[in-house]
Design an enzyme around this catalytic site. Structure first.
Site, PDB file in Angstrom:
ATOM      1  N   GLY A 170       0.810  -1.211   0.000  1.00 57.79           N
ATOM      2  CA  GLY A 170       0.000   0.000   0.000  1.00 57.79           C
ATOM      3  C   GLY A 170       0.842   1.259   0.000  1.00 57.79           C
ATOM      4  O   GLY A 170       0.563   2.217  -0.732  1.00 57.79           O
ATOM      5  N   ASP A 171       1.880   1.273   0.827  1.00 50.37           N
ATOM      6  CA  ASP A 171       2.758   2.450   0.894  1.00 50.37           C
ATOM      7  C   ASP A 171       3.507   2.674  -0.413  1.00 50.37           C
ATOM      8  O   ASP A 171       3.625   3.807  -0.891  1.00 50.37           O
ATOM      9  CB  ASP A 171       3.762   2.277   2.035  1.00 50.37           C
ATOM     10  CG  ASP A 171       3.108   2.333   3.394  1.00 50.37           C
ATOM     11  OD1 ASP A 171       2.601   3.396   3.766  1.00 50.37           O
ATOM     12  OD2 ASP A 171       3.095   1.299   4.091  1.00 50.37           O
ATOM     13  N   GLU A 172       4.029   1.596  -0.989  1.00 53.20           N
ATOM     14  CA  GLU A 172       4.826   1.741  -2.203  1.00 53.20           C
ATOM     15  C   GLU A 172       3.962   2.168  -3.392  1.00 53.20           C
ATOM     16  O   GLU A 172       4.396   2.937  -4.251  1.00 53.20           O
ATOM     17  CB  GLU A 172       5.567   0.441  -2.512  1.00 53.20           C
ATOM     18  CG  GLU A 172       6.547  -0.005  -1.433  1.00 53.20           C
ATOM     19  CD  GLU A 172       7.720   0.955  -1.223  1.00 53.20           C
ATOM     20  OE1 GLU A 172       7.860   1.941  -1.996  1.00 53.20           O
ATOM     21  OE2 GLU A 172       8.509   0.719  -0.287  1.00 53.20           O
TER      22      GLU A 172
END
Length: 400
Positions: A170-172
């Protein structure tokens, strides 16, 4: 020799973030020549303690994530620290932030405040759920986004609980959309002189990757379920065991590649089997087909399976560990394993730059380093602060 230009040379980026999403976005921009200043608290970014720690006291991940950045440590809880970052924002073309929106507003570091003195500013704000809607004030991490964005629901086996993908997906993904949004907004600014806010939600970044899942539900009411290693809409496509304990991924889900796979397996009889006559039939009988493929791969070593499939031009690849990847000749040939100088002259191993540009390739000049490594230099060079003033700020704990 003249130094080769980079694509984002001259672009000024200020990162007001922590952990993964914002710092991944600015790392990508820094790889392509942007001048990046990262703000972190005197105690250091939490990412410094995530994972295996290097002899410097910071994680190996940190040293890759903060490469090519100028590291400035400011106590944003102090009004004078907030003022320093507002001054740096006037220097920047792009601000990338992933702190809580309410926190940024309280500190006077939100887009509405910074654009007052800098209307051409591009401000990328990465949050869990976006800046509008009923969830806008909820905290959010990557794992929450993966759950709410649908990826966790469809990942794993149908008789087992949902599982994570093994990385901060999700962050990437939000980082990538942050970069795309920033560069798109900069293109608009080039044409009009006008800056803007780029609103990136972790949940939406994940949701955007769910392919047919939502159209099929919205139009036909189909709820996609977990299917293990099977690709729901095409077959065969899966991961198969080999005689030496390895796993090989095989994708033979077009008519041509399926015929090539059947030939490589010495099973051309499969081509006349009505259960495998076309893709819809192969999907319907994917379990039977996977059993046939598994029986074949299990009788051979991974090397021999890959040799036969490569000769037949069937897409296939070894399921690789970190050790396998580090020794793989393709990754090595494309400089995906590099060693980068760090603070004390030592060299740190990390991944190379993606993507590859022919005329203005990315580069890695320096690994991430100590807390406040560049505080004095940035305040003196960028803001024109005197050494006496910088010493005072350090003594008062405003900077480190």
């Amino acid at each position: 020799m003249t130094e080769q230009k980079t694509a984002l040379q001259g672009l000024r980026v200020l990162e007001i973030g922590s952990l993964v999403a914002a710092s991944s976005a600015t790392r990508i921009m820094g790889d392509f020549g942007a001048e990046v200043i990262k703000i972190e608290p005197p105690s250091g970014d939490n990412l410094r303690a995530w994972g295996a720690v290097s002899p410097t006291g910071s994680s190996w991940w940190w040293q890759m994530q903060s490469r090519n950045k100028q590291l400035v440590s400011v106590d944003l809880k102090k009004p004078e620290g907030q003022a320093i970052v507002r001054d740096l924002a006037r220097w920047a073309d792009v601000v990338v932030a992933n702190l809580r929106p309410a926190t940024l507003r309280n500190w006077g570091l939100d887009y509405s405040r910074l654009k007052e003195n800098h209307p051409s500013l591009v401000y990328v704000q990465i949050t869990g759920h976006g800046l509008t809607g009923p969830y806008q004030d909820r905290p959010g991490f990557g794992n929450i986004a993966e759950a709410m964005g649908g990826i966790r629901y469809v990942t794993g086996y149908p008789d087992r609980p949902p599982v994570r993908t093994g990385v901060s997906l999700g962050d990437e993904l939000a980082a990538l959309y942050g970069v795309i949004g920033a560069l798109t907004a900069l293109r608009h600014r080039d044409n009009t002189g006008e800056g803007q806010l780029v609103d990136v939600a972790l949940t939406e970044s994940v949701l955007s990757l769910t392919e047919a899942m939502m159209p099929e539900y919205l139009n036909e009411g189909i709820i996609q379920e977990r299917s293990g290693n099977q690709l729901l809409r095409a077959a065969p496509s899966g991961t198969y065991p080999t005689a030496d304990g390895s796993w090989v991924a095989i994708g033979a889900n077009t008519e041509g590649t399926f015929a090539a796979l059947a030939s490589a397996m010495n099973r051309v009889d499969l081509l006349s089997d009505p259960r495998f006559a076309d893709n819809p039939q192969r999907v319907k009988h994917a379990d039977v087909l996977d059993e046939v493929i598994t029986k074949w791969t299990s009788s051979l070593t991974a090397t021999l399976v890959l040799e036969k499939l490569t000769t037949a031009q069937v897409p296939a690849g070894l399921v690789m560990s970190a050790k396998d990847i580090a020794q793989d000749p393709q990754f090595l040939a494309r400089d995906m394993m590099v060693r980068v100088p760090a603070d004390q002259g030592e060299f740190v191993g990390m991944l190379g730059v993606v993507p590859r540009l022919s005329a203005t390739p990315g580069r890695i000049l320096l690994a991430g380093g100590a807390v406040g490594r560049d505080s004095s230099d940035v305040l003196q060079r960028v803001l024109g602060r005197s050494l006496i003033d910088i010493d005072r700020l350090k003594a008062e704990g405003v900077i480190r």
